[in-house]
Design an enzyme around this catalytic site. Structure first.
Site, PDB file in Angstrom:
ATOM      1  N   ASP A   1     -48.918  -6.933 -18.609  1.00 39.39           N
ATOM      2  CA  ASP A   1     -47.918  -6.119 -17.919  1.00 39.39           C
ATOM      3  C   ASP A   1     -46.588  -6.066 -18.660  1.00 39.39           C
ATOM      4  O   ASP A   1     -46.434  -5.387 -19.654  1.00 39.39           O
ATOM      5  CB  ASP A   1     -47.756  -6.615 -16.492  1.00 39.39           C
ATOM      6  CG  ASP A   1     -46.981  -5.641 -15.604  1.00 39.39           C
ATOM      7  OD1 ASP A   1     -46.564  -4.587 -16.103  1.00 39.39           O
ATOM      8  OD2 ASP A   1     -46.793  -5.939 -14.418  1.00 39.39           O
TER       9      ASP A   1
ATOM     10  N   HIS B   1     -52.108  -5.042  -9.670  1.00 35.35           N
ATOM     11  CA  HIS B   1     -51.343  -6.014  -8.874  1.00 35.35           C
ATOM     12  C   HIS B   1     -52.020  -6.324  -7.538  1.00 35.35           C
ATOM     13  O   HIS B   1     -52.533  -7.416  -7.356  1.00 35.35           O
ATOM     14  CB  HIS B   1     -49.894  -5.576  -8.657  1.00 35.35           C
ATOM     15  CG  HIS B   1     -49.135  -5.357  -9.923  1.00 35.35           C
ATOM     16  ND1 HIS B   1     -49.074  -6.305 -10.922  1.00 35.35           N
ATOM     17  CD2 HIS B   1     -48.417  -4.296 -10.372  1.00 35.35           C
ATOM     18  CE1 HIS B   1     -48.356  -5.842 -11.929  1.00 35.35           C
ATOM     19  NE2 HIS B   1     -47.940  -4.625 -11.616  1.00 35.35           N
TER      20      HIS B   1
END
Length: 454
Positions: free
Chosen positions: A320, A269
């Protein structure tokens, strides 16, 4: 030796036409000869197929179920997280295997060659370990055996409910392990993938600076050795504030000051970085594992891709939460986020590389190191991790060179993907996985059993 012939191919040294590629029984590219007549398996536009650097497979079954406004007027990542905790208590090992196989099938059909599974659902509801502590890891491995997708398994260490080392809450106990228990789990997970093809890999994943003791990171590095070590980092504002309060440093500052960094470190991220953090982490050699669709869905923030690339940073891309598995859309979302923030166009292009070419090259190189996988480029000695676009797709007709990639990412979609090979295993033909019917059937049964879990 298997032969694959492509009308066009993006090779290590650029584009070539009428390319014949020989693949060894071990799944390696053994020969590449341009200018050959069509023979063997024939396809359209051949590209290196990247690894998907970050996945939580089980979350695929939640897709579309968290878009309602809850009682909290400021719904955020943290309210989504509570919904996720409630959902996962319904999952059995059989469910997880069926979901993981479906996820991997969708990844392959989208053009990914391998799955880096950030695997943290370890125990029974209530937190009691299964008789086989690696039961869930074995289910992920079984899914890979079914789909033929390359696997880098990252068993996750998740011990605490926050930086103050508070106990895990009810929704987290299925993840939890002490450091000793995690060490055993990792060893058993290594055994769980032993029966898979030789391109399978194991790695280490301390979940985040909130969920493990910072002093244990050295032990994680020892377990990892030369294998990948992945960790969530600087995803949310509240996370950054909690870590800064506990350690006196923001999360990226902390890892820069305390960890030995190299290209086998992948931080996921990194959407909450200040300029000096972006520059420092980019120069460290670590890979940024970006998941733009999920980061958009959860309101994480925007990764500073322009500054990252200016400082020589490496990236990989992952799906994800698997709310939508689309390689082309991940890359388009990444680039468009830069344009929206900076009021610019083609923000990630360079004078010598279009946006599409730069992004495809970047995620292949970064994905190869983050997954410890011998892929990333079509070259002799590399794994035959390949995706082929349909040269008859309307948006590709008459296109040549890097413009093909731009049209695929910005005008097209994953339906352009015609064939996909993982270590020479031809798993997607005519746009569909060769075991699609059975995999979808098992997933449908699972979804009916789960019902309205949220």
């Amino acid at each position: 030796m298997v032969s694959v012939w492509a009308e066009k191919a993006l090779l290590e040294n650029g584009w070539a036409e009428n390319v014949l590629i020989g693949i060894s029984p071990e799944g390696l590219i053994e020969s590449i000869v341009p200018g050959r007549a069509a023979t063997g398996q024939t396809t359209g536009i051949l590209l290196p197929a990247p690894a998907n650097c970050h996945s939580h497979a089980f979350q695929r079954a939640m897709a579309g179920l968290t878009e309602k406004r809850g009682p909290n007027p400021s719904d955020s990542f943290w309210t989504w997280r509570q919904l996720m905790f409630r959902f996962l208590d319904r999952l059995t090992p059989e469910h997880v295997e069926a979901i993981a196989a479906f996820v991997q099938m969708e990844m392959l059909e989208a053009g990914y060659s391998a799955n880096v599974e950030f695997h943290y659902l370890h125990h029974q509801p209530g937190g009691v370990p299964y008789a086989n502590v690696a039961e869930m890891a074995e289910r992920i491995a079984a899914a890979s055996a079914t789909t033929g997708m390359g696997l880098t398994l990252l068993p996750v260490h998740y011990q605490y409910g926050g930086c103050d080392k508070r106990p895990l809450g009810p929704g987290q106990v299925r993840f939890g392990n002490t450091l000793d228990a995690y060490t055993e789990l990792h060893a058993r997970s290594t055994e769980a993938i032993a029966h898979l093809p030789t391109d399978s890999r194991i790695g280490v994943a301390p979940h985040s600076l909130r969920a493990i003791a910072a002093e244990d990171l050295a032990h994680h590095a020892d377990i990892a050795g030369a294998n990948p070590l992945h960790m969530h980092l600087a995803e949310q504002i509240a996370e950054v504030e909690e870590i800064e309060a506990a350690h006196g440093k923001r999360p990226v500052e902390f890892v820069l000051d305390t960890m030995e960094l190299n290209d086998r470190r992948c931080f996921i991220h990194c959407t909450q970085m200040l300029p000096h953090e972006t520059e420092g982490l980019a120069k460290s050699g670590a890979v940024a594992g970006l998941c733009p669709i999920t980061e958009s869905s959860l309101g994480d923030g925007i990764f500073d891709g322009v500054r990252w690339f200016e400082n020589g940073g490496a990236i990989a891309v992952g799906s994800d939460s698997n709310i939508r598995i689309s390689l082309s859309e991940e890359l388009r979302t990444l680039d468009y986020s830069q344009r929206l923030r900076d009021h610019s166009r083609a923000a990630l292009a360079t004078p010598d590389k279009s946006t599409g070419r730069r992004l495809l090259d970047a995620i292949n190189a970064g994905g190869a190191t983050a997954s410890a996988r011998n892929n990333g480029v079509l070259a002799v000695g590399k794994l035959a991790d390949m995706m082929a676009l349909d040269s008859e797709a309307v948006d590709l007709i008459g296109r040549t060179g890097d413009t093909i990639l731009d049209c695929y990412m910005f005008a097209g979609e994953d339906r352009m993907v015609k064939d996909v090979w993982s270590a020479g295993r031809h798993m997607v033909t005519h746009g569909q996985h060769i075991k699609r019917e059975a995999i979808v059937s098992a997933y449908a049964r699972t979804m009916k059993e789960l019902g309205e879990a949220i």
